[in-house]
Design a protein around this motif. Sequence first.
Motif, PDB file in Angstrom:
ATOM      1  N   ARG A  85     -24.254  -6.250  31.465  1.00 45.13           N
ATOM      2  CA  ARG A  85     -23.185  -5.538  31.962  1.00 45.13           C
ATOM      3  C   ARG A  85     -22.161  -5.235  30.787  1.00 45.13           C
ATOM      4  NH1 ARG A  85     -26.148  -4.928  35.758  1.00 45.13           N
ATOM      5  NH2 ARG A  85     -25.649  -5.067  37.960  1.00 45.13           N
ATOM      6  N   GLU A  86     -21.415  -4.243  30.622  1.00 44.05           N
ATOM      7  CA  GLU A  86     -20.220  -4.047  29.762  1.00 44.05           C
ATOM      8  C   GLU A  86     -19.078  -4.767  30.393  1.00 44.05           C
ATOM      9  OE1 GLU A  86     -19.536  -2.561  26.605  1.00 44.05           O
ATOM     10  OE2 GLU A  86     -21.434  -2.512  26.642  1.00 44.05           O
ATOM     11  N   ILE A  87     -18.796  -5.709  29.610  1.00 41.09           N
ATOM     12  CA  ILE A  87     -17.231  -6.323  29.881  1.00 41.09           C
ATOM     13  C   ILE A  87     -16.169  -6.445  28.856  1.00 41.09           C
ATOM     14  CG2 ILE A  87     -18.399  -7.727  31.841  1.00 41.09           C
ATOM     15  CD1 ILE A  87     -18.296 -10.146  29.497  1.00 41.09           C
ATOM     16  N   GLU A  88     -15.093  -6.721  29.364  1.00 41.38           N
ATOM     17  CA  GLU A  88     -13.906  -7.092  28.325  1.00 41.38           C
ATOM     18  C   GLU A  88     -13.899  -8.536  27.977  1.00 41.38           C
ATOM     19  OE1 GLU A  88      -9.674  -6.685  29.361  1.00 41.38           O
ATOM     20  OE2 GLU A  88     -10.191  -4.928  30.315  1.00 41.38           O
ATOM     21  N   GLY A  89     -13.803  -8.840  26.648  1.00 38.09           N
ATOM     22  CA  GLY A  89     -14.329 -10.187  26.097  1.00 38.09           C
ATOM     23  C   GLY A  89     -13.515 -11.285  26.623  1.00 38.09           C
ATOM     24  N   ARG A  90     -12.392 -11.132  27.288  1.00 32.47           N
ATOM     25  CA  ARG A  90     -11.459 -11.961  27.911  1.00 32.47           C
ATOM     26  C   ARG A  90     -11.726 -12.328  29.616  1.00 32.47           C
ATOM     27  NH1 ARG A  90      -5.900  -8.783  29.218  1.00 32.47           N
ATOM     28  NH2 ARG A  90      -6.782  -6.977  30.344  1.00 32.47           N
ATOM     29  N   LEU A 127     -15.541 -18.310  29.847  1.00 28.77           N
ATOM     30  CA  LEU A 127     -15.637 -16.759  29.540  1.00 28.77           C
ATOM     31  C   LEU A 127     -16.912 -16.345  30.158  1.00 28.77           C
ATOM     32  CD1 LEU A 127     -13.779 -16.556  26.161  1.00 28.77           C
ATOM     33  CD2 LEU A 127     -12.930 -15.920  28.401  1.00 28.77           C
ATOM     34  N   ALA A 128     -16.967 -14.931  30.533  1.00 29.43           N
ATOM     35  CA  ALA A 128     -18.293 -14.543  30.906  1.00 29.43           C
ATOM     36  C   ALA A 128     -19.222 -14.448  29.758  1.00 29.43           C
ATOM     37  CB  ALA A 128     -18.243 -13.298  31.668  1.00 29.43           C
ATOM     38  N   ALA A 129     -18.668 -14.099  28.632  1.00 34.00           N
ATOM     39  CA  ALA A 129     -19.338 -13.879  27.307  1.00 34.00           C
ATOM     40  C   ALA A 129     -19.958 -15.130  26.890  1.00 34.00           C
ATOM     41  CB  ALA A 129     -18.412 -13.563  25.990  1.00 34.00           C
ATOM     42  N   MET A 130     -19.320 -16.235  27.160  1.00 30.34           N
ATOM     43  CA  MET A 130     -19.870 -17.513  26.887  1.00 30.34           C
ATOM     44  C   MET A 130     -21.012 -17.865  27.642  1.00 30.34           C
ATOM     45  SD  MET A 130     -16.448 -19.839  26.526  1.00 30.34           S
ATOM     46  CE  MET A 130     -17.271 -21.636  26.506  1.00 30.34           C
ATOM     47  N   ALA A 131     -21.327 -17.189  28.562  1.00 27.14           N
ATOM     48  CA  ALA A 131     -22.420 -17.298  29.692  1.00 27.14           C
ATOM     49  C   ALA A 131     -23.862 -16.404  29.182  1.00 27.14           C
ATOM     50  CB  ALA A 131     -22.320 -17.303  31.036  1.00 27.14           C
ATOM     51  N   GLY A 132     -23.335 -15.688  28.319  1.00 24.92           N
ATOM     52  CA  GLY A 132     -24.504 -14.848  28.040  1.00 24.92           C
ATOM     53  C   GLY A 132     -25.593 -15.484  27.380  1.00 24.92           C
ATOM     54  N   GLY A 133     -27.028 -15.190  27.709  1.00 24.70           N
ATOM     55  CA  GLY A 133     -28.157 -15.762  27.270  1.00 24.70           C
ATOM     56  C   GLY A 133     -28.473 -17.032  28.041  1.00 24.70           C
ATOM     57  N   HIS A 134     -27.491 -17.353  29.092  1.00 21.50           N
ATOM     58  CA  HIS A 134     -27.603 -18.719  29.730  1.00 21.50           C
ATOM     59  C   HIS A 134     -27.931 -18.329  31.340  1.00 21.50           C
ATOM     60  CE1 HIS A 134     -26.248 -21.150  26.528  1.00 21.50           C
ATOM     61  NE2 HIS A 134     -25.630 -20.303  26.223  1.00 21.50           N
ATOM     62  N   GLU A 135     -28.366 -19.319  31.847  1.00 17.30           N
ATOM     63  CA  GLU A 135     -28.834 -19.361  33.267  1.00 17.30           C
ATOM     64  C   GLU A 135     -27.660 -19.733  34.120  1.00 17.30           C
ATOM     65  OE1 GLU A 135     -32.028 -19.221  35.129  1.00 17.30           O
ATOM     66  OE2 GLU A 135     -33.044 -18.843  33.267  1.00 17.30           O
ATOM     67  N   VAL A 136     -27.292 -18.955  35.206  1.00 24.81           N
ATOM     68  CA  VAL A 136     -26.093 -19.212  36.333  1.00 24.81           C
ATOM     69  C   VAL A 136     -26.816 -19.290  37.489  1.00 24.81           C
ATOM     70  CG1 VAL A 136     -24.036 -18.433  37.103  1.00 24.81           C
ATOM     71  CG2 VAL A 136     -24.327 -18.194  34.756  1.00 24.81           C
ATOM     72  N   ARG A 137     -26.213 -20.139  38.447  1.00 24.74           N
ATOM     73  CA  ARG A 137     -26.804 -20.514  39.737  1.00 24.74           C
ATOM     74  C   ARG A 137     -25.405 -20.499  40.640  1.00 24.74           C
ATOM     75  NH1 ARG A 137     -30.650 -24.866  42.507  1.00 24.74           N
ATOM     76  NH2 ARG A 137     -31.249 -23.534  44.524  1.00 24.74           N
ATOM     77  N   THR A 138     -25.503 -19.678  41.577  1.00 22.85           N
ATOM     78  CA  THR A 138     -24.244 -19.629  42.499  1.00 22.85           C
ATOM     79  C   THR A 138     -24.748 -19.969  44.030  1.00 22.85           C
ATOM     80  OG1 THR A 138     -24.617 -17.481  43.292  1.00 22.85           O
ATOM     81  CG2 THR A 138     -23.544 -17.730  41.369  1.00 22.85           C
ATOM     82  N   VAL A 139     -23.700 -20.059  44.718  1.00 24.18           N
ATOM     83  CA  VAL A 139     -23.942 -20.580  46.208  1.00 24.18           C
ATOM     84  C   VAL A 139     -25.203 -19.564  46.855  1.00 24.18           C
ATOM     85  CG1 VAL A 139     -21.945 -19.560  47.242  1.00 24.18           C
ATOM     86  CG2 VAL A 139     -23.060 -21.661  48.243  1.00 24.18           C
ATOM     87  N   GLU A 140     -24.976 -18.469  46.152  1.00 23.32           N
ATOM     88  CA  GLU A 140     -25.999 -17.409  46.919  1.00 23.32           C
ATOM     89  C   GLU A 140     -27.268 -17.766  46.538  1.00 23.32           C
ATOM     90  OE1 GLU A 140     -23.078 -16.542  45.320  1.00 23.32           O
ATOM     91  OE2 GLU A 140     -22.107 -14.998  46.626  1.00 23.32           O
ATOM     92  N   GLY A 141     -27.530 -18.595  45.593  1.00 20.43           N
ATOM     93  CA  GLY A 141     -28.882 -19.079  45.182  1.00 20.43           C
ATOM     94  C   GLY A 141     -29.580 -20.301  45.503  1.00 20.43           C
ATOM     95  N   LEU A 142     -28.652 -20.876  46.457  1.00 20.68           N
ATOM     96  CA  LEU A 142     -28.983 -22.219  47.061  1.00 20.68           C
ATOM     97  C   LEU A 142     -30.170 -22.067  48.217  1.00 20.68           C
ATOM     98  CD1 LEU A 142     -25.962 -24.584  47.801  1.00 20.68           C
ATOM     99  CD2 LEU A 142     -27.616 -24.896  46.095  1.00 20.68           C
ATOM    100  N   ALA A 143     -29.974 -21.202  49.039  1.00 21.33           N
ATOM    101  CA  ALA A 143     -31.015 -21.176  50.165  1.00 21.33           C
ATOM    102  C   ALA A 143     -32.217 -20.243  49.470  1.00 21.33           C
ATOM    103  CB  ALA A 143     -30.444 -20.186  51.260  1.00 21.33           C
ATOM    104  N   ASN A 144     -33.273 -20.908  50.359  1.00 24.52           N
ATOM    105  CA  ASN A 144     -34.603 -20.112  49.747  1.00 24.52           C
ATOM    106  C   ASN A 144     -34.912 -19.126  51.317  1.00 24.52           C
ATOM    107  OD1 ASN A 144     -37.196 -19.591  48.968  1.00 24.52           O
ATOM    108  ND2 ASN A 144     -38.227 -21.564  49.601  1.00 24.52           N
ATOM    109  N   GLY A 145     -34.431 -18.143  50.770  1.00 21.64           N
ATOM    110  CA  GLY A 145     -34.709 -16.890  51.878  1.00 21.64           C
ATOM    111  C   GLY A 145     -33.703 -17.235  53.100  1.00 21.64           C
ATOM    112  N   ALA A 146     -34.319 -17.433  54.197  1.00 18.93           N
ATOM    113  CA  ALA A 146     -33.706 -17.799  55.313  1.00 18.93           C
ATOM    114  C   ALA A 146     -33.516 -19.298  55.450  1.00 18.93           C
ATOM    115  CB  ALA A 146     -34.553 -17.195  56.802  1.00 18.93           C
ATOM    116  N   GLU A 147     -34.245 -20.246  54.889  1.00 19.23           N
ATOM    117  CA  GLU A 147     -34.295 -21.419  54.652  1.00 19.23           C
ATOM    118  C   GLU A 147     -33.065 -22.042  54.050  1.00 19.23           C
ATOM    119  OE1 GLU A 147     -37.351 -25.090  53.388  1.00 19.23           O
ATOM    120  OE2 GLU A 147     -38.153 -23.195  53.755  1.00 19.23           O
ATOM    121  N   LEU A 148     -32.183 -22.692  54.711  1.00 20.29           N
ATOM    122  CA  LEU A 148     -30.940 -23.545  53.876  1.00 20.29           C
ATOM    123  C   LEU A 148     -31.631 -24.538  53.116  1.00 20.29           C
ATOM    124  CD1 LEU A 148     -28.487 -23.950  56.986  1.00 20.29           C
ATOM    125  CD2 LEU A 148     -28.509 -22.075  55.219  1.00 20.29           C
TER     126      LEU A 148
END
Length: 165
Positions: free
Chosen positions: A14-19, A62-83
Amino acid sequence: MQVTMTVNGTEYTREIEGRMLLVHFLRDVLGLTGTHWGCDTSNCGVCVVWLDGEPVKSCTVLAAMAGGHEVRTVEGLANGAELDPIQEGFRQCHGLQCGFCTPGMLMTCRALLDKNPDPTEGEIREAISGQICRCTGYSSIVRSVRWTAVHEAEARNAKEEVAQA
Ligand code: FES
Ligand code: FES
């Protein structure tokens, strides 16, 4: 500037502002509003996500610092319908009331259990000490993590017994 990162297994450019902060990138650019934003002082911890497997306050990155890295959020916890078991633990032991702190708590507690599958109450309280819950008084969160630890241990033992049979 352009940033590319992997979030919950999907690569985004994505295109973002550096800050721009990572919390705003996740919420406002990717629409992953499960990660909350609760303060301007890095104190509340509702914004915790994983950066390369480590819990971080996404309002301090900064979002820029996460460039090239792996992020996991709460949306990525469940395995489909399985909590994920930690989500089930919070459900079983009433680890949430309003739910505002919950995404960050879940990410921190999952990371704790991955490193320490049998944490004591003190270790759980220390792990979540950078996060604020205004509702639960923390006891039910501790109980939720202990419930998860016990159930994950039972599941591991059952798997071993099947493997040995
Ligand atoms: S939003 Fe409060 S610590 Fe990040
Ligand atoms: S459940 Fe409401 S702030 Fe934690």
